[in-house]
Design an enzyme around this catalytic site. Structure first.
Site, PDB file in Angstrom:
ATOM      1  NE  ARG A  67      -2.714   0.612   3.481  1.00 32.05           N
ATOM      2  CZ  ARG A  67      -2.112   1.231   4.517  1.00 32.05           C
ATOM      3  NH1 ARG A  67      -1.705   2.477   4.400  1.00 32.05           N
ATOM      4  NH2 ARG A  67      -1.919   0.599   5.654  1.00 32.05           N
ATOM      5  CE1 TYR A 120     -16.887   9.611 -16.169  1.00 32.53           C
ATOM      6  CE2 TYR A 120     -15.938   9.963 -14.005  1.00 32.53           C
ATOM      7  CZ  TYR A 120     -16.613   9.161 -14.895  1.00 32.53           C
ATOM      8  OH  TYR A 120     -17.006   7.907 -14.520  1.00 32.53           O
ATOM      9  CG  ASP A 192      -9.550  14.485 -16.144  1.00 32.46           C
ATOM     10  OD1 ASP A 192      -8.852  13.908 -17.004  1.00 32.46           O
ATOM     11  OD2 ASP A 192     -10.488  13.942 -15.543  1.00 32.46           O
ATOM     12  CE  LYS A 217     -12.484   6.083 -19.304  1.00 30.99           C
ATOM     13  NZ  LYS A 217     -12.373   6.371 -17.926  1.00 30.99           N
TER      14      LYS A 217
HETATM   15  C1  LIG Z   1     -12.181  12.592 -18.280  1.00 30.54           C
HETATM   16  C2  LIG Z   1     -12.325  11.535 -17.220  1.00 30.54           C
HETATM   17  N1  LIG Z   1     -11.785  11.732 -16.018  1.00 30.54           N
HETATM   18  C3  LIG Z   1     -11.887  10.807 -15.028  1.00 30.54           C
HETATM   19  C4  LIG Z   1     -12.586   9.635 -15.218  1.00 30.54           C
HETATM   20  C5  LIG Z   1     -12.709   8.645 -14.091  1.00 30.54           C
HETATM   21  O1  LIG Z   1     -11.785   7.609 -14.293  1.00 30.54           O
HETATM   22  P1  LIG Z   1     -12.006   6.095 -13.800  1.00 30.54           P
HETATM   23  O2  LIG Z   1     -13.190   5.545 -14.519  1.00 30.54           O
HETATM   24  O3  LIG Z   1     -10.701   5.439 -14.142  1.00 30.54           O
HETATM   25  O4  LIG Z   1     -12.235   6.150 -12.318  1.00 30.54           O
HETATM   26  C6  LIG Z   1     -13.161   9.379 -16.468  1.00 30.54           C
HETATM   27  C7  LIG Z   1     -13.913   8.116 -16.692  1.00 30.54           C
HETATM   28  O5  LIG Z   1     -14.627   7.965 -17.662  1.00 30.54           O
HETATM   29  C8  LIG Z   1     -13.031  10.358 -17.488  1.00 30.54           C
HETATM   30  O6  LIG Z   1     -13.579  10.174 -18.714  1.00 30.54           O
END
Ligand SMILES: Cc1ncc(COP(=O)(O)O)c(C=O)c1O
Length: 402
Positions: A67, A120, A192, A217
């Site tokens: 961890r 998101y 992000d 992704k």
């Molecule tokens: C732009 C973006 N940020 C964050 C996330 C969250 O990521 P995770 O699904 O790996 O928790 C997503 C998920 O679709 C996303 O598209």
């Protein structure tokens, strides 16, 4: 202390290497046991820890418990650190794990946060939830706000959260301008960078403090792992630590998959970028398409911004079907290569319907304000032959109008 127990330093790279080379060689640890070229998976919860290691442990120089740190996680973390140009990087169990660690570590009760209204959905929900429970003042702004960032970020704003390109309309926001506005009031700017990846855009070089990724992704790229990352300065990363705050670091096997995937990120993004441009151009005059959304397609200022802040436009595209919501099922049913699924950034093309899935919690007027019409479909273009994708999408579009 034996050599075995001491975490090794990464083999240094010449300063002049380009990102594609960095992706292949950064974060490389010599394997003294077998000389393996592919890194082993340290699928272990704990590490040998005799008494004489205690001093080194106190200084953070040995692996003790997975961890806290694990050699399989260190490698891809170092690759991302170098690619995003930050002082440190941390890997998390998911993108949301990374997001929640940032918000929970940096914000205090009563703080003001400025966020894009097209983030998101999970990030928006978390901000709302934390806002209600910790009396945060969360102000949301549209990505194409008429007001300049300087008037949206004000004294007292503690954190600004952006995405560019935004989801699902692939609108761009001027990251350098937002960074200057955030900096002028001492707010932390978080970007992000999931949709762009460090191949297409480096927010830290544009003035952002922190970069967040859903590694699920493009970074993972094969729809087979869930992970997240935060990159930024030591002073902030010291506060945003997966090991104690939330106990949600990336696990060794996911890290192994991520390390393997990062080696091909440059090649994959080059193909995603080329396919995106080709598909956007091929479909913009299709009679069943009312509008193509793609970075730089929302007018000349956005095109100029795309040239300034991005090196490639990516493989995400959204289409407004002329037939609206009624045309969507006909379109989806006729697709033969593109599969209907959430998520994005993998080798296979996927399509989703934001108004019915990721953004279904929004009211009709909120959807309209965000440019999400009921006939909007979001497509993650994969690594299939670009001509095959154009054909599959074109045939399905024609069927959507029948
Ligand atoms: C732009 C973006 N940020 C964050 C996330 C969250 O990521 P995770 O699904 O790996 O928790 C997503 C998920 O679709 C996303 O598209």
């Amino acid at each position: 202390m034996t050599d075995r127990a001491r975490p090794r330093r990464f083999e240094p790279l010449p300063e002049w290497v380009q990102p594609a080379t960095r992706l292949v060689h950064a974060g490389r640890l010599p394997d003294l046991n077998a000389g393996a070229i592919a890194p082993p998976i340290y699928q272990t919860s704990t590490f040998r820890y005799p008494a004489e290691y205690s001093e080194a442990a106190a200084q953070g120089h040995v692996h003790m418990y997975s961890r806290l740190s694990n050699p399989s996680v260190d490698g891809p973390s170092e690759v991302l650190r170098q690619l995003e140009g930050g002082e440190e990087a941390r890997l998390f169990a998911s993108g949301m794990g990374a997001t929640s660690a940032v918000l929970l570590s940096l914000l205090r009760t009563g703080d003001e946060v400025v966020a894009l209204e097209t983030l998101y959905g999970g990030t928006t929900d978390l901000l709302e939830d934390l806002g209600a429970r910790f009396r945060l003042q969360v102000r949301t702004v549209p990505p194409d706000a008429a007001e300049a960032p300087e008037s949206l970020v004000r004294r007292g704003t503690k954190l600004v959260w952006l995405e560019s390109p935004t989801n699902p309309t692939l609108t761009l926001v001027d990251l350098r301008r937002w960074a200057e506005a955030a900096d002028s009031v001492g707010a932390v700017l978080v970007v992000d960078n999931t949709f762009a990846t460090p191949i297409n855009q480096n927010p830290i070089a544009l003035g952002a403090d922190l970069v967040v990724h859903s590694a699920t992704k493009y970074l993972g790229g094969h729809s087979d792992l869930v992970g997240g990352a935060v990159v930024g300065p030591t002073a902030l990363l010291g506060r945003i630590d997966p090991k104690y705050a939330l106990g949600a670091p990336m696990d060794p096997f996911a890290a192994f998959l991520l390390a393997r995937s990062l080696k091909t990120l440059d090649v994959r993004m080059a193909r995603h970028n080329a396919t995106g441009v080709q598909v956007a151009a091929a479909l913009k005059d299709h009679p069943a398409v009312a509008r193509v959304h793609y970075p730089g397609h929302h007018g000349p200022p956005e095109e100029a911004l795309a040239r300034r802040q991005m090196r490639g436009r990516g493989g995400m595209i959204a289409l407004s079907l002329r037939g609206g919501a009624e045309a969507v099922p006909r379109f989806l049913k006729r697709l033969r290569l593109v599969q209907v699924a959430a998520s994005l950034g993998g080798v296979e093309s996927l399509v989703s319907v934001p108004a019915a899935t990721s953004h279904r919690h929004l009211s009709k007027s909120q959807l309209a304000a965000r440019g999400i019409d009921p006939g909007l479909v979001r497509i993650s273009l994969g690594l299939e032959d670009p001509g095959d994708l154009v054909r599959d999408l074109s045939e399905a579009l024609t069927a959507s109008a029948e």
